[in-house]
Design a protein around this motif. Sequence first.
Motif, mmCIF file in Angstrom:
data_model
loop_
_atom_site.group_PDB
_atom_site.id
_atom_site.type_symbol
_atom_site.label_atom_id
_atom_site.label_comp_id
_atom_site.label_asym_id
_atom_site.label_seq_id
_atom_site.Cartn_x
_atom_site.Cartn_y
_atom_site.Cartn_z
ATOM 1 N N VAL A 46 0.776 -1.076 0.040
ATOM 2 C CA VAL A 46 -0.037 0.020 0.023
ATOM 3 C C VAL A 46 0.672 1.302 -0.045
ATOM 4 N N ALA A 47 0.517 2.096 -0.842
ATOM 5 C CA ALA A 47 1.395 3.365 -1.183
ATOM 6 C C ALA A 47 0.640 4.472 -0.346
ATOM 7 N N GLY A 48 1.286 5.196 0.547
ATOM 8 C CA GLY A 48 0.579 6.318 1.047
ATOM 9 C C GLY A 48 1.437 7.039 2.067
ATOM 10 N N ALA A 49 1.159 8.196 2.467
ATOM 11 C CA ALA A 49 1.615 8.914 3.776
ATOM 12 C C ALA A 49 0.814 9.447 4.446
ATOM 13 N N GLY A 50 -0.447 9.772 4.052
ATOM 14 C CA GLY A 50 -1.429 10.615 4.913
ATOM 15 C C GLY A 50 -2.232 9.527 5.741
ATOM 16 N N PRO A 51 -2.771 10.058 6.772
ATOM 17 C CA PRO A 51 -3.623 9.581 7.862
ATOM 18 C C PRO A 51 -4.460 8.233 7.367
ATOM 19 N N ARG A 52 -5.372 8.627 6.236
ATOM 20 C CA ARG A 52 -6.144 7.576 6.055
ATOM 21 C C ARG A 52 -5.603 6.399 5.400
ATOM 22 N N MET A 53 -4.714 6.847 4.501
ATOM 23 C CA MET A 53 -3.768 5.407 3.756
ATOM 24 C C MET A 53 -2.992 4.767 4.679
ATOM 25 N N LEU A 54 -2.312 5.445 5.644
ATOM 26 C CA LEU A 54 -1.293 4.761 6.557
ATOM 27 C C LEU A 54 -2.275 3.973 7.467
ATOM 28 N N ALA A 55 -3.515 4.408 7.990
ATOM 29 C CA ALA A 55 -4.436 3.655 8.820
ATOM 30 C C ALA A 55 -4.734 2.402 8.127
ATOM 31 N N LEU A 56 -5.119 2.489 6.957
ATOM 32 C CA LEU A 56 -5.521 1.143 6.031
ATOM 33 C C LEU A 56 -4.147 0.238 6.101
ATOM 34 N N ALA A 57 -3.167 0.798 5.524
ATOM 35 C CA ALA A 57 -1.906 0.130 5.756
ATOM 36 C C ALA A 57 -1.534 -0.615 6.801
ATOM 37 N N ALA A 58 -1.729 -0.041 8.047
ATOM 38 C CA ALA A 58 -1.584 -0.386 9.302
ATOM 39 C C ALA A 58 -2.166 -2.007 9.373
ATOM 40 N N GLY B 168 0.665 -0.907 15.832
ATOM 41 C CA GLY B 168 0.938 -1.611 17.058
ATOM 42 C C GLY B 168 1.704 -2.796 16.917
ATOM 43 N N ALA B 169 1.333 -3.792 17.402
ATOM 44 C CA ALA B 169 2.144 -5.024 17.362
ATOM 45 C C ALA B 169 2.577 -5.692 16.024
ATOM 46 N N ARG B 170 1.628 -5.189 14.975
ATOM 47 C CA ARG B 170 1.959 -5.553 13.627
ATOM 48 C C ARG B 170 2.927 -4.915 13.053
ATOM 49 N N PHE B 171 3.444 -3.711 13.332
ATOM 50 C CA PHE B 171 4.431 -3.052 12.834
ATOM 51 C C PHE B 171 5.601 -3.800 12.280
ATOM 52 N N ASP B 172 6.321 -4.736 13.465
ATOM 53 C CA ASP B 172 7.258 -5.431 13.238
ATOM 54 C C ASP B 172 7.145 -6.401 11.805
ATOM 55 N N ASP B 173 5.801 -6.503 11.569
ATOM 56 C CA ASP B 173 5.509 -7.456 10.309
ATOM 57 C C ASP B 173 5.772 -6.942 9.049
ATOM 58 N N ILE B 174 5.601 -5.421 9.105
ATOM 59 C CA ILE B 174 5.229 -4.576 8.024
ATOM 60 C C ILE B 174 6.814 -4.243 7.193
ATOM 61 N N GLU B 175 6.933 -4.368 6.052
ATOM 62 C CA GLU B 175 8.258 -4.091 5.253
ATOM 63 C C GLU B 175 7.881 -2.733 4.703
ATOM 64 N N LEU B 176 8.945 -1.779 5.196
ATOM 65 C CA LEU B 176 8.902 -0.432 5.044
ATOM 66 C C LEU B 176 9.592 -0.347 3.607
ATOM 67 N N SER B 177 9.077 0.624 2.699
ATOM 68 C CA SER B 177 10.005 0.815 1.298
ATOM 69 C C SER B 177 9.773 2.229 1.144
ATOM 70 N N MET B 178 10.855 2.826 0.173
ATOM 71 C CA MET B 178 11.102 4.056 -0.316
ATOM 72 C C MET B 178 11.448 4.146 -1.505
ATOM 73 N N ASN B 179 10.880 4.851 -2.477
ATOM 74 C CA ASN B 179 11.636 5.063 -3.999
ATOM 75 C C ASN B 179 12.607 6.135 -4.114
ATOM 76 N N LEU B 180 13.662 5.757 -4.797
ATOM 77 C CA LEU B 180 14.856 6.739 -4.887
ATOM 78 C C LEU B 180 14.520 7.485 -6.093
ATOM 79 N N LEU B 181 14.812 8.720 -6.100
ATOM 80 C CA LEU B 181 14.606 9.663 -7.242
ATOM 81 C C LEU B 181 15.896 9.960 -8.167
ATOM 82 N N GLN B 182 16.914 9.436 -7.354
ATOM 83 C CA GLN B 182 18.228 10.032 -8.019
ATOM 84 C C GLN B 182 19.396 9.082 -7.297
ATOM 85 N N VAL B 183 20.245 8.295 -8.065
ATOM 86 C CA VAL B 183 21.474 7.502 -7.600
ATOM 87 C C VAL B 183 22.562 8.281 -8.239
#
Length: 275
Positions: A151-163, A194-209
């Motif tokens: 799930v891609a997001g950063a706002g409260p609604r999408m982060l709540a769904l992603a959580a 909460g406790a599920r956080f440790d099961d979630i993989e966190l990702s970010m996209n690079l703009l430039q290398v």
Amino acid sequence: MSKEFRFGIVAGLAPDAAAWTATARRAEDLGYSTLLVPDTLGTLPPLLAMTAAATVTTTLRVGTFVLAAPYRNPPQLAHELAGLDFLSGGRLEVGVGAGRPAAEEEARALGMPYGTAGERVALVRSVIGEVRAAFAGSRTTVQRQGPPIMVAGAGPRMLALAAEEADTVALAVPPATSEEGLRGPVGALREMAGARFDDIELSMNLLQVGEEPPPWVPGGLTAPSPDAAAVLRGSPREMAGTLLRRRDELGLSYITVNGFFADALAPVVELLAGR
């Protein structure tokens, strides 16, 4: 405990079919875990492109970056994704979001209602539910438990769904966001999950290398600030050190980059993938 590093290439354009399949083979040869296809009307249709990529590779996983939920009928989309899982030998990953800034115009071009922000978030949840139901009820899918869901997001609604629902969360923050600016959405996700956080993989996209700016940024636009987290500079070992620190401090372990920078990031992939 830290998750192992994974790396993905984001690509959706090619001059011809042979070049597209060569991109997939190149991604696999360089050690990337995934080839991710965006969902826009200006790029290849993602499910078709993913199927073509899967047929010429053996270990490369294929995914979406990310499906715009307003573009499609969720049950039909779930049916097609189940078929793609079968054709890829179980190498499917599904990324889904509520739509990019230009998504409203594209949804209109596709004859689909765009809806309010709340309705689009509800559509994302519907897509996830339909995908999981389709896989659970299929006799042909390889990943019977369902594909990993990003799930891609950063706002409260999408982060709540992603959580609640996501296996992977892609931080959809502006390109100029600093490392310090990443702490807000990561902290919010941690609190919501909460406790599920440790099961979630966190990702970010690079703009430039490296020092070369991406060619798709028009001349005259302000260059990303030196502290932008989406810009990775230095030697391969210095870049690897930056990513290791971000994993330790923020939990970021799945790094994606536009295909233009696939070769530039490859030495870092060699140093970190699977570690």
